[in-house]
Design a protein around this motif. Structure first.
Motif, PDB file in Angstrom:
ATOM      1  N   PHE A   1       0.934  -1.280  -0.083  1.00  0.00           N
ATOM      2  CA  PHE A   1       0.182  -0.151  -0.066  1.00  0.00           C
ATOM      3  C   PHE A   1       0.915   1.216   0.051  1.00  0.00           C
ATOM      4  CE2 PHE A   1      -2.550   3.389   1.704  1.00  0.00           C
ATOM      5  CZ  PHE A   1      -4.001   3.105   1.510  1.00  0.00           C
ATOM      6  N   GLU A   2       1.795   1.293   0.730  1.00  0.00           N
ATOM      7  CA  GLU A   2       2.803   2.371   1.068  1.00  0.00           C
ATOM      8  C   GLU A   2       3.532   2.546  -0.316  1.00  0.00           C
ATOM      9  OE1 GLU A   2       4.605   5.503   3.381  1.00  0.00           O
ATOM     10  OE2 GLU A   2       2.496   4.262   3.682  1.00  0.00           O
TER      11      GLU A   2
ATOM     12  N   PHE B   1      -7.447   2.903  -0.952  1.00  0.00           N
ATOM     13  CA  PHE B   1      -6.170   3.195  -1.551  1.00  0.00           C
ATOM     14  C   PHE B   1      -6.392   4.570  -2.386  1.00  0.00           C
ATOM     15  CE2 PHE B   1      -3.439   2.648  -5.451  1.00  0.00           C
ATOM     16  CZ  PHE B   1      -2.414   2.806  -4.911  1.00  0.00           C
TER      17      PHE B   1
ATOM     18  N   GLN C   1      -5.985   7.758  -1.114  1.00  0.00           N
ATOM     19  CA  GLN C   1      -4.606   8.223  -0.541  1.00  0.00           C
ATOM     20  C   GLN C   1      -3.708   8.702  -1.606  1.00  0.00           C
ATOM     21  OE1 GLN C   1      -3.703   8.378   2.868  1.00  0.00           O
ATOM     22  NE2 GLN C   1      -5.985   7.883   3.024  1.00  0.00           N
ATOM     23  N   LEU C   2      -4.255   8.402  -2.804  1.00  0.00           N
ATOM     24  CA  LEU C   2      -3.712   8.947  -3.997  1.00  0.00           C
ATOM     25  C   LEU C   2      -3.742  10.662  -4.037  1.00  0.00           C
ATOM     26  CD1 LEU C   2      -4.438   6.408  -6.815  1.00  0.00           C
ATOM     27  CD2 LEU C   2      -2.272   6.605  -5.278  1.00  0.00           C
TER      28      LEU C   2
ATOM     29  N   SER D   1       1.126   3.829  -3.271  1.00  0.00           N
ATOM     30  CA  SER D   1       0.599   5.046  -3.025  1.00  0.00           C
ATOM     31  C   SER D   1       1.363   6.312  -3.589  1.00  0.00           C
ATOM     32  CB  SER D   1       0.137   5.274  -1.503  1.00  0.00           C
ATOM     33  OG  SER D   1       1.062   5.149  -0.869  1.00  0.00           O
ATOM     34  N   ARG D   2       2.751   5.838  -3.435  1.00  0.00           N
ATOM     35  CA  ARG D   2       3.814   6.826  -3.888  1.00  0.00           C
ATOM     36  C   ARG D   2       4.240   6.752  -5.390  1.00  0.00           C
ATOM     37  NH1 ARG D   2       5.926   8.948   0.837  1.00  0.00           N
ATOM     38  NH2 ARG D   2       5.206   7.870   2.769  1.00  0.00           N
TER      39      ARG D   2
END
Length: 421
Positions: A18-19, A48, A51-52, A22-23
């Motif tokens: 996820f981390e 998800f 968070q973008l 998302s980057r």
């Protein structure tokens, strides 16, 4: 078989994946959806997507505005992910709602465009009559969830009389694209040149407009309820410091900032020198009691001392503020800056492409529309402490298939820095 085993050799914890994703730039995230069912489920998860980083949508005008004008959708890393052409000369992003933007072009034609697909959903001609100014804001009704556009139209004065402004509403996705008349504003809405759509902000199903009652020292905010399509009780603005500065309404604006209504007040010190210019941002904390809290006090860059300040969003750390200076000219490119409230300093976050101008609005991401999924295989390799994500696509030419590596989609993340990357 060996390729499948290699691709499955690395299994990342969901939190780490996820981390990482998302980057990752949006175009690569779109491609990575075909890596596995697990990745597709994660990337399609609303948690998800939320968070973008949102997309920055702005106007572009080349040497010939009638043939080389467009709207650009740009991610937070400066990559252009969508170009929308054919909207007319000098398109202005007037307002946004999720993946929709309202664009006003030459001839004062209003268009509502889906940034995700590039399709024009509504085309509305210039309001009839002896028009002076108008403003259009997009919003979503709080209960029904209907997407609507609100238009305030101001007519030219005749023989010293000020005709009443009219308020019109259009429901997006309904039958036809007809404006219907609503209650007129309870007071005159402050409208400027239609190419500087400073008049409104939408928060929690309510469209807010600044009042133009210059006889009052305390600025007020008019509120239009999108669900009931009627005007609510007026909100009084903050009144602190010198009353004379608050009575100059041309130094005051309102905007939406992370789902809250904010008021931006710029004012020079008494020496009236640009270097003494400060921008104060007030956040509405209690609508019923018209309570505002001063959240930011930002020194103005002298290079843009006579431009207008536009906050975009509070960064994920909850401390830094992303903003830009609104300069209505092609001679100065738009520059995104970040203000750190802890240090009281500003830094450049991104230089927008040359020939971008006017406003920047934020749009939500709909990943499935931005990049068509290629027939590809995603590989995840573990090299020492680095995860390498690579995309091997299959290309077709004359019905014969060959393999090639898409090196632009190679991303490396250190296992030791996932928490701080």
């Amino acid at each position: 078989m060996a390729e499948r085993d290699a691709a499955a050799a690395v299994s990342l914890p969901r939190d780490a994946l996820f981390e990482i994703l998302s980057r990752t730039p949006v175009k690569s995230v779109c491609r990575f959806r075909c890596a596995s069912m697990e990745w597709q489920a994660l990337i399609s998860d609303p948690a998800f997507v939320s968070q973008l980083e949102p997309l920055l949508v702005t106007s572009y005008c080349g040497e010939n505005p009638y043939t080389d004008s467009r709207i650009l959708a740009i991610d937070m890393k400066g990559n252009v992910v969508r170009e929308i052409k054919g909207l007319g000369a000098y398109p202005l992003c007037a307002s946004s709602l999720d993946n929709l933007i309202c664009v006003i072009c030459s001839g004062e034609v209003t268009r509502v465009v889906d940034v995700a697909t590039g399709k024009v959903l509504v085309t509305s001609p210039k309001p009839a009559g002896n028009l002076s100014h108008f403003v259009v804001r997009l919003g979503r009704a709080a209960v029904s969830g209907s997407c609507k556009a609100v238009r305030i139209v101001d007519f030219r004065r005749a023989y010293g009389a000020q005709p009443p402004q009219i308020c019109e509403v259009l429901t997006l996705g309904g039958h036809g694209a007809n404006w219907r008349r609503a209650q007129p504003p309870p007071a005159t809405v402050r409208l400027l040149d239609f190419r500087k759509d400073w008049a409104g902000a939408t928060v929690d199903g309510v469209v807010h407009f600044l009042s133009n009652c210059t006889s009052l020292a305390r600025v007020s905010v008019l509120c239009f309820d999108l669900e009931r399509e009627e005007w609510r009780t007026t909100i009084e603005g903050p009144l602190q410091g010198e009353i004379e500065s608050w009575s100059n309404h041309h130094q005051i604006r309102i905007a939406e900032l992370n789902k809250s209504l904010c008021m931006i007040k710029r004012g020079l010190h008494k020496n009236d020198h640009p270097s003494a210019d400060m921008c104060n941002i007030w956040i509405l904390t209690d609508r019923g009691n018209s309570t505002w809290v001063k959240a930011y006090s930002i020194p103005t860059n002298q290079a843009y001392a006579w431009g207008d300040f536009e906050p975009l969003r509070v960064m994920p750390d909850g401390v830094k503020l992303l903003f830009y200076y609104f300069v209505s000219t092609l001679s100065k490119p738009l520059v995104l800056r970040v203000y750190d409230s802890r240090s009281g300093t500003c830094a450049t976050a991104m230089n927008m492409p040359n020939h971008t101008f006017e406003r920047i609005v934020l749009c939500s991401l709909h990943l499935e529309h931005f990049v068509a999924l290629p027939h590809s295989t995603i590989y995840v390799f573990l090299v020492r402490d680095l995860f390498l994500i690579m995309d091997k696509a299959y290309c077709s030419k004359d019905h014969s298939f060959s393999h090639h590596w898409t090196f632009c989609d190679v991303w490396a993340f250190s296992t030791s820095s996932l928490a701080t990357y």
